[in-house]
Design a protein around this motif. Structure first.
Motif, short mmCIF file in Angstrom:
data_model
loop_
_atom_site.label_atom_id
_atom_site.label_comp_id
_atom_site.label_asym_id
_atom_site.label_seq_id
_atom_site.Cartn_x
_atom_site.Cartn_y
_atom_site.Cartn_z
N SER A 111 42.30 71.62 11.35
CA SER A 111 43.71 71.20 11.10
C SER A 111 44.51 70.79 12.21
O SER A 111 43.94 71.29 13.50
CB SER A 111 44.74 72.53 10.30
N GLU A 201 55.70 65.01 20.55
CA GLU A 201 55.27 63.83 19.50
C GLU A 201 55.67 62.67 20.35
O GLU A 201 57.04 62.47 20.41
CB GLU A 201 55.86 63.88 18.25
N ASN A 206 58.66 64.42 12.92
CA ASN A 206 58.88 65.75 11.86
C ASN A 206 60.33 66.00 12.06
O ASN A 206 60.73 67.19 11.48
CB ASN A 206 57.95 66.65 12.46
N ASP A 234 50.97 65.04 21.12
CA ASP A 234 50.71 65.32 19.88
C ASP A 234 50.77 64.11 18.92
O ASP A 234 51.84 63.75 18.46
CB ASP A 234 51.42 66.42 19.25
C1 LIG Z 1 51.02 67.47 10.55
C2 LIG Z 1 51.42 67.91 11.79
C3 LIG Z 1 50.79 68.78 12.68
C4 LIG Z 1 50.02 69.93 11.80
O1 LIG Z 1 48.86 69.60 11.27
P1 LIG Z 1 48.26 70.29 10.21
O2 LIG Z 1 46.88 69.81 9.72
O3 LIG Z 1 49.27 70.43 8.99
O4 LIG Z 1 48.07 71.97 10.56
C5 LIG Z 1 50.66 69.02 13.99
N1 LIG Z 1 51.47 67.96 14.79
C6 LIG Z 1 52.14 67.07 14.09
C7 LIG Z 1 52.72 65.90 14.89
C8 LIG Z 1 51.79 66.96 12.67
O5 LIG Z 1 52.62 66.06 12.16
#
Ligand SMILES: *Cc1c(COP(=O)(O)O)cnc(C)c1O
Length: 410
Positions: A111, A201, A206, A234
């Motif tokens: 994940s 990011e 988000n 990220d």
């Molecule tokens: C979705 C997301 C995560 C977490 O990923 P999961 O697979 O839901 O644990 C981490 N960073 C960003 C920028 C995301 O959009």
């Protein structure tokens, strides 16, 4: 529909396996999905919905794309998990390393959360420093040290956004506003000796979609390099979403480490973190930073991810086509609504405010009521948007410019 959610709530905490799915901020019961094909979801009560959420991003080729389904079917026949190396892992790893100049080596996990958590440990192990710096409104999964919001009042005192996170853990996390160069420089100056990593990011998705101001990412790169701080992008959402590669290619800024997820699993649970050889070689078994996973590099997930990325790689005009659709829609939107729309590539967020949105504070300045009305009105007409006003919407390769018309106000 009610009875499905009531039944779920009897056995699953809150009736859902991830909180945003519960539609809490909308105040209606969530829709249950029975199946999906292309750009459409089919609900358990037989309604067809045009999907702009796309499982929060992974389904860039649309649902149940034959390219992915066939690859998965083929992999299934060979067995579903071995807990031992496979060529499938090397194949996907090579595609990703080739697509990112900044990634020499990678490791797969299950994940995005796990990928970020592991990357943070590695950055700390590599630098022998403890603190991490993040930005308000950026989401990096739900690991303890990252569930941190801006300190209220007393500068520098972080607060957890969740109960159950010890202060001893979050005291090493600093969170500051996105797009704020001055605060960033001051914070680094004050803490430089203790900051292991800056995680961001590069195009936050988000807090709703927010774009980095010109020069912001370059500035992060410059200051982190000058201070021996690892810069982590990220790109769980943006990786292979904005181009065949990441936001780092669009903005031409190379981080030390990159986090991936969502698209690289083609709809299966996959995350990954990668970076320079020097950093990645510090992971066990070669190095002394421990990280592991029973189902990491799962062969079915690798097959789905590989099929997805190979398809994207072979047809790169996909990106300009999707971008053209969203650009056209955004112009259209602006000509008939005062509400702010942020967009890039195949991502967009309609903000329920007429003010610009460049950071989390501004994103919070929306009308919850307007969002709720908009969401429900669209849902009733067969449009499925992300069920939270702090999310980005997506299109897939299956969406057309005609589909976008349904999003416009009356
Ligand atoms: C979705 C997301 C995560 C977490 O990923 P999961 O697979 O839901 O644990 C981490 N960073 C960003 C920028 C995301 O959009």
């Amino acid at each position: 529909m009610n009875n499905l959610f009531d039944e779920a709530k009897k056995y699953i905490a809150g009736g859902v396996n991830s909180p945003v799915r519960a539609f809490k901020s909308i105040g209606i019961d969530p829709v249950f999905i029975e199946s999906a094909k292309g750009k459409y979801l089919k609900t358990s009560d037989d309604k067809v919905l045009l999907d702009f959420c796309l499982s929060w991003g992974p389904m860039i080729l649309g649902h149940a794309n034959p390219v992915v389904i066939n690859a998965v079917a083929e992999a299934l026949e060979k067995g579903t998990s071995f807990g031992a190396p496979t060529q499938a892992e090397t194949k996907l790893a090579k595609i990703i390393c080739d697509a990112f100049d900044s990634i020499d080596k990678i490791r797969f996990v299950s994940s995005g959360t796990e990928a970020v958590m592991s990357a943070i440990r590695l950055a700390r192990g590599f630098t022998d420093k403890d603190k991490i710096l993040k930005f308000d409104g950026c989401y990096h999964g739900h690991s303890d040290s990252l569930l941190v919001a801006a300190g209220s009042g007393v500068a520098g005192i972080a607060q957890s956004t969740s109960s159950g996170v010890p202060f001893d853990i979050i005291k090493n996390t600093i969170s500051i506003p996105f797009n704020d160069e001055k605060t960033f420089c001051e914070t680094v100056e004050k803490n430089a000796k203790n900051i292991a990593a800056v995680i961001v990011e590069p195009v936050p998705g988000n807090m709703g979609l927010v774009l980095p101001e010109p020069g912001f990412l370059e500035m992060l790169r410059k200051i982190t390099a000058e201070n021996g701080i690892i810069l982590i992008f990220d790109e769980v959402i943006t990786g292979f979403r904005l181009t065949f590669g990441g936001a780092q290619h669009i903005f031409d800024v190379q981080p030390d480490m990159t986090i991936l997820g969502k698209i690289i699993g083609g709809g299966f649970p996959v995350g990954a973190f990668g970076g320079t050889k020097e950093i990645m070689d510090r992971l066990a078994p070669d190095g002394n930073v421990y990280q592991a996973g029973t189902l990491s590099g799962n062969p079915i997930a690798m097959a789905a991810g590989t099929a997805t990325l190979e398809h994207l790689s072979a047809s790169r005009q996909i990106y300009s086509k999707m971008s053209g659709i969203v650009n056209g829609f955004s112009e259209n939107w602006q000509s008939c609504s005062k509400k702010t729309i942020n967009h890039i590539g195949s991502m967009f967020t309609i903000f329920h405010t007429d003010k610009p949105v460049t950071n989390f504070i501004e994103a919070q300045n929306q009308s919850t009521d307007d969002f709720r009305k908009f969401f429900i009105e669209k849902l009733e007409r067969g449009i499925y948007l992300p069920p939270s006003m702090f999310e980005t919407a997506f299109i897939s390769t299956e969406h057309t410019i005609e589909d976008m018309v349904f999003l416009l106000p009356d």
